[in-house]
Design an enzyme around this catalytic site. Structure first.
Site, PDB file in Angstrom:
ATOM      1  CG  HIS A 191      -2.056  -0.971   1.136  1.00  0.00           C
ATOM      2  ND1 HIS A 191      -2.800  -1.164  -0.007  1.00  0.00           N
ATOM      3  CD2 HIS A 191      -2.576  -1.817   2.068  1.00  0.00           C
ATOM      4  CE1 HIS A 191      -3.716  -2.085   0.224  1.00  0.00           C
ATOM      5  NE2 HIS A 191      -3.605  -2.501   1.474  1.00  0.00           N
ATOM      6  N   PRO A 205     -12.141   7.779  -5.402  1.00  0.00           N
ATOM      7  CG  PRO A 205     -10.598   9.513  -5.131  1.00  0.00           C
ATOM      8  CD  PRO A 205     -11.515   8.890  -6.151  1.00  0.00           C
ATOM      9  CB  ALA A 216     -14.028   6.883   1.257  1.00  0.00           C
TER      10      ALA A 216
END
Length: 295
Positions: A92, A113, A117
């Site tokens: 990551h 994104p 999320a």
């Protein structure tokens, strides 16, 4: 090879474990943000490299997470050193925290994104944090003072938060820092950006494209089928990243995989605030590519 690496650390990760790692020609580094298609890309690489839908070992063994503190580094390095097939390694860490080697391929998967999320919010509820703390030598976490907030409320807070992107990589600034760094390298012949929604819409075409860029044979229909979200969810016991037992429910790891769920949770004002914040954090050409599926 560059030694000037940015170091990224959290309670359970340390990118310093990449320093001095002995690469082999042809190694594949899969660099993603959390819940952006990491396991999916690991599976795709496993299928393209090993050429069989019946993997010879659990995916976490075939493709270790090198900078995860749950497993001692010497054990991870030894397992990778013993592999005779072409290696594909999970991280990551953004690419500026991984050694740059012209013999190595770097694959970065980008997901909208807001969708990432939402998945991360649900993943947080599925983690056994006591077990994770035990494995990393951290103090047991206290009981939360407040219940897990509803996903829509949590998403608005995530949009408005403004932490240091180096300290909180799964924040909006952190996600766009990771992708912005990869975007700036996209013209390098060994850096390959893949959009999550392209995998969702045209998995066969994207697997063929990636195989060509990695110098591998194109996949047959059986390999493409094995990489579908539905097929992977059905094999969660061998594919979920849970060798250490930190997930409460392995099947829940493959919760949905849908796109557009983040935007659907926001009203017009919150969506506008998200786009304003993103515009301040990333270049317009990256955002046009990242958001191109929005209606």
């Amino acid at each position: 090879m560059s030694d000037a690496l940015t170091r990224y650390r959290s309670a359970d990760e340390d990118s310093a474990r990449w320093q001095g790692f002995p690469f082999r020609p042809g190694d594949i580094v899969i660099s993603t943000r959390s819940k952006s298609g990491t396991t999916w890309m690991q599976m795709i690489c496993a299928l393209l490299v090993l050429r069989t839908p019946e993997l010879p070992a659990p995916l976490t063994e075939l493709s270790p997470w090198l900078d995860w503190l749950v497993e001692p580094p010497e054990r991870v390095y030894a397992r990778l050193a013993a592999q005779r097939h072409r290696r594909f390694i999970k991280t990551h860490t953004p690419l500026d925290g991984v050694p740059s080697d012209s013999r190595v391929h770097y694959v970065v998967v980008a997901r909208h994104p807001l969708d990432a999320a939402v998945s991360l919010h649900h993943q947080g509820a599925n983690l056994d944090r006591v077990r994770l703390a035990e494995l990393t030598g951290q103090p047991a976490p206290p009981e939360p003072a407040h219940p897990h907030p509803p996903v829509g409320q949590a998403l608005v807070r995530w949009i408005d938060a403004d932490p240091d992107p180096h300290a909180e990589l799964d924040s909006l600034p952190g996600v766009l820092w990771h992708l912005g760094d990869a975007w700036a390298r996209r013209h390098q012949p060994n850096v390959h950006l893949v959009h999550y929604d392209d995998l969702r819409v045209d998995l066969s075409g994207q697997m063929r494209r990636l195989a060509e860029r990695l110098g591998l044979e194109p996949p047959g229909p059986d390999l493409v089928e094995a990489a579908t979200f539905e097929r992977m969810r059905a094999r969660a016991d061998r594919l979920a990243p849970d060798a250490a037992g930190v997930l409460k429910d392995r099947n829940a790891f493959f919760r949905s995989g849908r796109s557009g769920q983040g935007r659907a949770l926001l009203d017009a004002a919150a969506r506008a605030r998200y786009h304003s914040r993103a515009a301040a954090l990333a270049p317009p050409d990256l955002l046009a590519w990242l958001h191109r599926t929005e209606a």
